[in-house]
Design an enzyme around this catalytic site. Structure first.
Site, short mmCIF file in Angstrom:
data_model
loop_
_atom_site.label_atom_id
_atom_site.label_comp_id
_atom_site.label_asym_id
_atom_site.label_seq_id
_atom_site.Cartn_x
_atom_site.Cartn_y
_atom_site.Cartn_z
N LYS A 174 -11.55 -46.29 -1.30
CA LYS A 174 -10.33 -46.96 -1.75
C LYS A 174 -10.71 -48.02 -2.78
O LYS A 174 -11.18 -49.10 -2.44
CB LYS A 174 -9.58 -47.65 -0.60
CG LYS A 174 -8.15 -48.08 -1.01
CD LYS A 174 -7.66 -49.29 -0.28
CE LYS A 174 -8.05 -50.58 -0.94
NZ LYS A 174 -7.47 -50.80 -2.31
N GLU A 249 -19.78 -57.35 2.37
CA GLU A 249 -20.22 -58.27 1.32
C GLU A 249 -19.00 -59.11 0.98
O GLU A 249 -18.06 -58.63 0.35
CB GLU A 249 -20.75 -57.49 0.12
CG GLU A 249 -21.56 -58.36 -0.84
CD GLU A 249 -20.71 -58.89 -1.98
OE1 GLU A 249 -20.33 -60.08 -1.91
OE2 GLU A 249 -20.44 -58.14 -2.92
N CYS A 283 -18.61 -63.03 -6.91
CA CYS A 283 -18.89 -63.65 -5.61
C CYS A 283 -20.18 -64.46 -5.63
O CYS A 283 -20.38 -65.34 -4.79
CB CYS A 283 -18.94 -62.59 -4.51
SG CYS A 283 -20.02 -61.20 -4.90
N GLU A 384 -13.75 -71.23 -2.71
CA GLU A 384 -14.18 -70.35 -3.80
C GLU A 384 -13.11 -70.33 -4.88
O GLU A 384 -11.97 -69.96 -4.62
CB GLU A 384 -14.44 -68.95 -3.26
CG GLU A 384 -15.07 -68.00 -4.25
CD GLU A 384 -15.43 -66.65 -3.62
OE1 GLU A 384 -16.32 -65.98 -4.16
OE2 GLU A 384 -14.82 -66.28 -2.60
#
Length: 480
Positions: A174, A249, A283, A384
């Protein structure tokens, strides 16, 4: 415009069960980039059934046979790098130079695992009983459900699909709904590479519905996910009900440390690569800049001068170094972090505003931004940001900066710049992160393990380590 089919099951391109579509928007211009089919959990279940049916024959092929398919794909991806890069830039704004680098990284992953497929070794273990022999076998997990993000739409897929296929697993992928165009083209190359029907399957569609199908369907034996920590936790919670294997992750909040003995010019370039590449939408991007108080002013001046030279614009233009943010939601989050920091005393040394004049008017552009006099109470220092903004915090000594750097629930990447060899080793050992760049703002490579500690994930991708999550270890005892 007729919708492009975006569901690939059992070797065929299909319409979605819902017949819904998704419009893709170019974040640099606001123009429509394409319309694609948009599936849901029903399509995912069909894809899972196809992958499950194909598993027996695919897993029984020799490693050399599986390797040939992956090598074919490597050559196709490499030969179509310009086309794939243009699609990536079109749908998520990445500068073409970076997008081409991403595609070549994906090709490297397919080539690496084409070779690694042939190196899945077992063991014989000395028995403590004279009439018994012990073997340890390494066998594929089964059907793998892979979920990838929009910021590296091709390479993130390669990092999951390549080792899974090399191990003998079949897959259902996906891709992110924000970047379906490059995903469709990549799967057309899978088709061209000749993979047997059902071995590789793709469903572009609703994240919640498809994710739930991956969780609920017992034929899925492993979920491989890259994305936010929040979603990762939900997938882990759901997978636990069937004890599915997972690799995650997840988010990051990387500290970037500049000591007073660092090469400041090298540190500026390393920070630019880490923080402003892909418009800060990585990231492993630096999120907190810690600079020794003796050099904080000179380093900040050098950084601002570098950013003044950086060209912000449409990623498809050759001179662009920093493209747009991916969408309005991402833009608003960055602006919110800037406003919050300023309300708590931070000053803008450079940037700080959305770009709206001329060609910027219809895109999601923001000036690369440096905030000085930041502190740990500001959102930007503990959340973040995912954008081209860096807060600067001065520090006095090594012990205090290590404490500040490790003061996070995240543990994906960290960076430190120093010319003191002993200090470099201490930083490598003391920073609680899965990836540490010492005098290196771009430490990732195909053959190296990629992954995080704490809430940044479980498992590793890349190199020989990337195969482990797709293999079961079986102990066989034979009486002779």
């Amino acid at each position: 415009m007729e919708a492009t089919k975006s569901i690939f099951i059992q070797g065929e391109w299909l319409e979605s069960e819902s017949e819904e579509t998704l419009t893709v928007v170019n974040p640099a211009t606001g123009d429509q980039a394409g319309i694609v089919g948009f599936g849901d959990g029903r399509d995912a279940d069909k894809a899972i059934d196809a992958a499950h049916a194909a598993f027996a024959s695919w897993s029984q092929l020799t490693a050399r046979e599986r390797s040939k398919y992956l090598y074919n794909l490597y050559e196709l991806v490499r030969n179509h790098r310009d086309e794939l890069a243009e699609l990536i830039s079109l749908e998520m704004g990445k500068p073409l130079r970076e997008a081409k680098g991403e595609v070549l990284g994906a090709a490297d992953n397919f080539m690496w695992y084409a070779e690694e497929a042939k190196r899945v070794y077992g063991d014989t273990v000395p028995s403590s009983v004279s009439n018994k022999r012990i073997m340890v076998l390494r066998q594929p997990v089964g059907v793998v459900a892979a979920i990838t993000p929009w910021n590296f739409p091709v390479n993130m897929a390669a990092r999951k699909l390549a080792p899974a296929l090399a191990a003998g697993c079949t897959v259902v992928w996906k891709p992110a709904e924000g970047t379906p165009l490059s995903a469709i083209r990549l799967f057309q190359l899978f088709e061209q590479a000749g993979f047997p029907k059902g071995v590789v399957n793709m469903v572009v569609g609703k994240p919640e519905s498809i994710g739930q199908a991956f969780i609920d369907n017992p034929k899925v034996r492993k979920i491989a996910f890259t994305g936010s920590t929040r979603v990762g936790k939900l997938l882990m919670e759901g997978a636990a009900k069937q004890v599915k294997r997972v690799s995650m992750e997840l988010g990051g909040h990387a500290p970037f440390i500049v000591f007073d003995d660092a090469n400041l010019d090298a540190a500026v370039e390393g920070l630019f690569e880490s923080k402003f590449r892909n418009c800060g939408q990585m990231c492993i991007s630096a999120n907190r800049l810690y600079v020794h108080e003796a050099v904080v002013e000179s380093f900040t001046e050098k950084l601002v001068e570098r950013l003044k030279k950086a060209k912000v614009g449409d990623g498809r233009k050759k001179d662009t170094e920093i493209g747009p943010l991916v969408n309005e939601r991402g833009l608003n989050k960055v602006l919110d972090h800037i406003r919050d920091a300023m309300s708590q005393g931070a000053r803008v040394a450079h940037g700080g505003s959305r770009l709206t004049d001329g060609d910027y008017g219809n895109g999601f552009f923001i000036e690369p931004t440096v905030l000085v006099e930041a502190n740990e109470e500001m959102k930007i220092v503990y959340e973040e940001t995912f954008g081209p903004v860096i807060p600067v915090i001065a520090f006095k000594d090594e012990a205090s900066v290590v404490t500040m750097a490790n003061n996070s629930n995240y543990g994906l990447a960290a960076y430190a710049y120093s010319e003191n060899v002993s200090r470099c080793f201490r930083m490598a050992e003391q920073l609680e992160y899965g990836i540490v760049g010492i005098n290196d703002g771009s430490p990732t490579q195909t053959q190296a393990p990629f992954g995080g500690m704490k809430e940044s994930g479980i498992g590793r991708e890349g190199g020989v380590y990337g195969m482990d999550g797709f293999l079961e270890t079986k102990f066989v005892s034979i009486t002779v």
